[in-house]
Scaffold this motif. Structure first.
Motif, PDB file in Angstrom:
ATOM      1  N   VAL A 346       0.836  -1.212   0.000  1.00 56.62           N
ATOM      2  CA  VAL A 346       0.000   0.000   0.000  1.00 56.62           C
ATOM      3  C   VAL A 346       0.865   1.254   0.000  1.00 56.62           C
ATOM      4  N   LEU A 347       1.855   1.275   0.860  1.00 52.12           N
ATOM      5  CA  LEU A 347       2.684   2.467   1.043  1.00 52.12           C
ATOM      6  C   LEU A 347       3.333   2.964  -0.255  1.00 52.12           C
ATOM      7  N   PRO A 348       3.956   2.108  -1.081  1.00 50.62           N
ATOM      8  CA  PRO A 348       4.610   2.633  -2.295  1.00 50.62           C
ATOM      9  C   PRO A 348       3.638   3.306  -3.254  1.00 50.62           C
ATOM     10  N   THR A 349       2.441   2.752  -3.362  1.00 45.38           N
ATOM     11  CA  THR A 349       1.460   3.355  -4.262  1.00 45.38           C
ATOM     12  C   THR A 349       1.001   4.713  -3.747  1.00 45.38           C
ATOM     13  N   LEU A 350       0.776   4.801  -2.431  1.00 41.79           N
ATOM     14  CA  LEU A 350       0.389   6.082  -1.846  1.00 41.79           C
ATOM     15  C   LEU A 350       1.479   7.125  -2.054  1.00 41.79           C
ATOM     16  N   GLN A 351       2.722   6.733  -1.817  1.00 42.13           N
ATOM     17  CA  GLN A 351       3.824   7.674  -1.940  1.00 42.13           C
ATOM     18  C   GLN A 351       4.059   8.097  -3.388  1.00 42.13           C
ATOM     19  N   GLY A 352       3.602   7.284  -4.320  1.00 44.66           N
ATOM     20  CA  GLY A 352       3.770   7.630  -5.724  1.00 44.66           C
ATOM     21  C   GLY A 352       2.713   8.555  -6.276  1.00 44.66           C
ATOM     22  N   LEU A 353       1.684   8.854  -5.476  1.00 47.40           N
ATOM     23  CA  LEU A 353       0.613   9.735  -5.940  1.00 47.40           C
ATOM     24  C   LEU A 353       1.074  11.180  -5.994  1.00 47.40           C
ATOM     25  N   GLY A 354       0.573  11.910  -6.973  1.00 43.80           N
ATOM     26  CA  GLY A 354       0.783  13.348  -7.002  1.00 43.80           C
ATOM     27  C   GLY A 354      -0.261  14.052  -6.167  1.00 43.80           C
ATOM     28  N   PRO A 355      -0.265  15.401  -6.176  1.00 40.40           N
ATOM     29  CA  PRO A 355      -1.285  16.154  -5.442  1.00 40.40           C
ATOM     30  C   PRO A 355      -2.684  15.797  -5.904  1.00 40.40           C
ATOM     31  N   ALA A 356      -3.656  16.030  -5.037  1.00 37.54           N
ATOM     32  CA  ALA A 356      -5.044  15.736  -5.369  1.00 37.54           C
ATOM     33  C   ALA A 356      -5.432  16.382  -6.681  1.00 37.54           C
ATOM     34  N   ALA A 357      -6.145  15.632  -7.520  1.00 34.49           N
ATOM     35  CA  ALA A 357      -6.551  16.140  -8.832  1.00 34.49           C
ATOM     36  C   ALA A 357      -7.577  17.242  -8.692  1.00 34.49           C
ATOM     37  N   ALA A 358      -7.716  18.031  -9.744  1.00 35.68           N
ATOM     38  CA  ALA A 358      -8.628  19.178  -9.702  1.00 35.68           C
ATOM     39  C   ALA A 358     -10.064  18.766  -9.468  1.00 35.68           C
ATOM     40  N   SER A 359     -10.413  17.537  -9.835  1.00 37.64           N
ATOM     41  CA  SER A 359     -11.785  17.084  -9.646  1.00 37.64           C
ATOM     42  C   SER A 359     -12.061  16.574  -8.243  1.00 37.64           C
ATOM     43  N   ASP A 360     -10.993  16.415  -7.439  1.00 30.18           N
ATOM     44  CA  ASP A 360     -11.199  15.873  -6.102  1.00 30.18           C
ATOM     45  C   ASP A 360     -11.999  16.829  -5.240  1.00 30.18           C
ATOM     46  N   ASN A 361     -12.772  16.274  -4.349  1.00 35.14           N
ATOM     47  CA  ASN A 361     -13.702  17.035  -3.526  1.00 35.14           C
ATOM     48  C   ASN A 361     -12.995  18.001  -2.593  1.00 35.14           C
ATOM     49  N   ALA A 362     -13.437  19.227  -2.594  1.00 35.52           N
ATOM     50  CA  ALA A 362     -13.156  20.207  -1.523  1.00 35.52           C
ATOM     51  C   ALA A 362     -11.755  20.769  -1.498  1.00 35.52           C
ATOM     52  N   THR A 363     -10.811  20.231  -2.284  1.00 34.45           N
ATOM     53  CA  THR A 363      -9.437  20.542  -1.943  1.00 34.45           C
ATOM     54  C   THR A 363      -8.549  20.953  -3.096  1.00 34.45           C
ATOM     55  N   ALA A 364      -9.039  21.019  -4.308  1.00 30.91           N
ATOM     56  CA  ALA A 364      -8.138  21.322  -5.409  1.00 30.91           C
ATOM     57  C   ALA A 364      -7.458  22.658  -5.232  1.00 30.91           C
ATOM     58  N   ASP A 365      -8.166  23.614  -4.584  1.00 26.82           N
ATOM     59  CA  ASP A 365      -7.593  24.943  -4.434  1.00 26.82           C
ATOM     60  C   ASP A 365      -6.473  24.984  -3.419  1.00 26.82           C
ATOM     61  N   ASN A 366      -6.411  24.008  -2.496  1.00 28.34           N
ATOM     62  CA  ASN A 366      -5.353  24.069  -1.502  1.00 28.34           C
ATOM     63  C   ASN A 366      -4.365  22.915  -1.593  1.00 28.34           C
ATOM     64  N   ALA A 367      -4.613  21.976  -2.523  1.00 31.09           N
ATOM     65  CA  ALA A 367      -3.774  20.795  -2.555  1.00 31.09           C
ATOM     66  C   ALA A 367      -2.333  21.113  -2.918  1.00 31.09           C
ATOM     67  N   THR A 368      -2.139  22.157  -3.703  1.00 32.46           N
ATOM     68  CA  THR A 368      -0.772  22.500  -4.092  1.00 32.46           C
ATOM     69  C   THR A 368      -0.306  23.808  -3.478  1.00 32.46           C
ATOM     70  N   ALA A 369      -1.102  24.384  -2.571  1.00 32.58           N
ATOM     71  CA  ALA A 369      -0.683  25.647  -1.950  1.00 32.58           C
ATOM     72  C   ALA A 369       0.538  25.433  -1.090  1.00 32.58           C
ATOM     73  N   HIS A 370       0.614  24.303  -0.430  1.00 32.58           N
ATOM     74  CA  HIS A 370       1.777  23.921   0.366  1.00 32.58           C
ATOM     75  C   HIS A 370       2.188  22.521  -0.067  1.00 32.58           C
ATOM     76  N   PRO A 371       3.448  22.239  -0.204  1.00 28.71           N
ATOM     77  CA  PRO A 371       3.854  20.876  -0.516  1.00 28.71           C
ATOM     78  C   PRO A 371       3.516  19.967   0.646  1.00 28.71           C
ATOM     79  N   PRO A 372       3.200  18.676   0.373  1.00 27.90           N
ATOM     80  CA  PRO A 372       2.984  17.746   1.471  1.00 27.90           C
ATOM     81  C   PRO A 372       4.258  17.567   2.263  1.00 27.90           C
ATOM     82  N   LEU A 373       4.115  17.053   3.474  1.00 28.63           N
ATOM     83  CA  LEU A 373       5.279  16.774   4.290  1.00 28.63           C
ATOM     84  C   LEU A 373       6.222  15.866   3.509  1.00 28.63           C
ATOM     85  N   ARG A 374       7.508  16.074   3.685  1.00 29.50           N
ATOM     86  CA  ARG A 374       8.473  15.263   2.927  1.00 29.50           C
ATOM     87  C   ARG A 374       8.567  13.848   3.506  1.00 29.50           C
TER      88      ARG A 374
END
Length: 374
Positions: A346-374
């Protein structure tokens, strides 16, 4: 996505020696970095067998010396139970010892037994939390603490060792009640989600938080961090059976530790929201509430675990997930099997994901405002 893990040192009904519980949970913590988890988290609780980690920063300091890359998160430091100047010093020191790997999580506390133990009135917790948080967060940015409030009176004192990099972008707070959500937005911190209410409700409250955050801070907030009590097994029937056994037992311990069968929340200023949970237990019974809570968590086959995390991510826009793998007296060998399977599939697939897509609920506007924790 960023993926972490959290040992919680739980010893229900004192069935084992506390030292055995520590030995086994530290074994899981030692596996985190080699298995690829990006952070290790600790939780603070006192006096009962619910969670035996009275000093989360001490635990994280221990793990700082046993790791090289993993970030170190507090989930959370309960500020009303601490001298805020000491917290600022301890956090700055841990950041130096770990080379800047601290993720600072804060909260105000909920357990009556813990407030009584420290002689702190529960009805003062919100105000004490806000004053402590304001002083600590300012202090970690400016290098000294100074505050004059209703509860906190601190003459100017330098923090030594001095903070060497900003804590903005790596400070989070646990928030459950709608009132707390607004406070976290005004403090300018991210939100740490512990699943315990319907995801639609969480999403609606996060929308309010984001709106307030933008109004106050003029920028988008950090994506939230979501924790989850996790059980991963290749057999779906076995996964369900053991999830209900162990995650269900964990939630029974939640009801016991926080006294959700009692009526004190409705009578305590600042905790009126939690009376709703007590009412749910009274109206629907412990079994129904526990079943509801179990189904909020992440369990199943690797594919099912991944799908559940993706559903949570879509609903709340989290870019970080923290799994709790050992709890409720689960044998350490079982917890380790679950953790290793999760890490492998599970972990490798999760870590390989990019930021939430624009169609994702509630969050496209903030998904790339800050990078995720490293």
């Amino acid at each position: 996505m960023h993926v972490g893990m959290a040992p919680i040192f739980q010893n229900p009904e004192r069935r084992r020696a506390d030292g055995e519980v520590y030995r086994d949970d530290l074994r899981l913590a030692d596996l985190a970095e080699p298995l690829g988890f990006q952070s290790i988290w600790g939780v603070e609780h006192h006096f009962t067998d619910y969670t035996m980690c009275p000093d989360v920063l001490q635990f994280l300091t221990y793990m700082a010396g046993r790791t090289r890359r993993a970030q170190l998160g507090s989930m959370v430091v309960v500020l009303p139970w601490h001298d805020p100047l000491r917290v600022a010093e301890q956090v700055a020191m841990l950041d130096h010892l770990s080379g800047g790997r601290v993720i600072f999580g804060i909260g105000r506390g909920l357990g009556r037994v813990e407030f009584e133990g420290f002689g702190v009135p529960m009805e003062e917790s919100r105000s004490r939390f806000v004053e402590s948080a304001e002083m600590i967060l300012r202090g970690l940015e400016q290098g000294y603490c100074e505050y004059d409030g209703a509860f906190i009176h601190q003459k100017r004192k330098d923090i030594r060792p001095a903070p060497f990099k900003t804590f903005k972008g790596r400070t989070y707070a646990a928030a459950v009640s709608p009132e707390s959500i607004r406070i976290m937005a005004e403090l300018g911190v991210g939100v740490l989600i512990i699943p315990q209410k319907p995801w639609d409700t969480v999403a609606a409250e996060l929308a309010s938080y984001r709106e307030t955050f933008r109004e106050v801070n003029g920028t988008d907030p950090l994506p939230p961090i979501t924790a989850g009590w996790t059980f991963c097994d290749p057999n779906p029937e076995r996964a369900r059976e053991l999830a209900y056994r162990y995650v269900g037992s964990y939630w029974d311990s939640v009801i016991k530790h926080y006294e959700f069968k009692a009526d004190h929340f409705a009578k305590t200023k600042g905790y009126e929201y939690y009376a709703n949970m007590s009412n749910m237990v009274s109206q629907h019974g412990t079994d129904a509430v526990t079943e509801f809570a179990v189904n909020l968590q992440v369990w199943g086959t690797p594919e099912q675990c991944f799908d559940k995390i993706m559903d949570i991510r879509k609903r709340v826009g989290c870019e970080s997930f923290v799994g709790v793998f050992g709890y409720a007296g689960m044998p350490v060998a079982e917890a380790e099997r679950s953790m290793r399977l999760f890490a492998a599939e599970v972990l490798p697939t999760l870590q390989g994901l990019g930021p939430a897509a624009a169609s994702d609920n509630a969050t496209a506007d903030n998904a790339t405002a800050h990078p995720p924790l490293r």
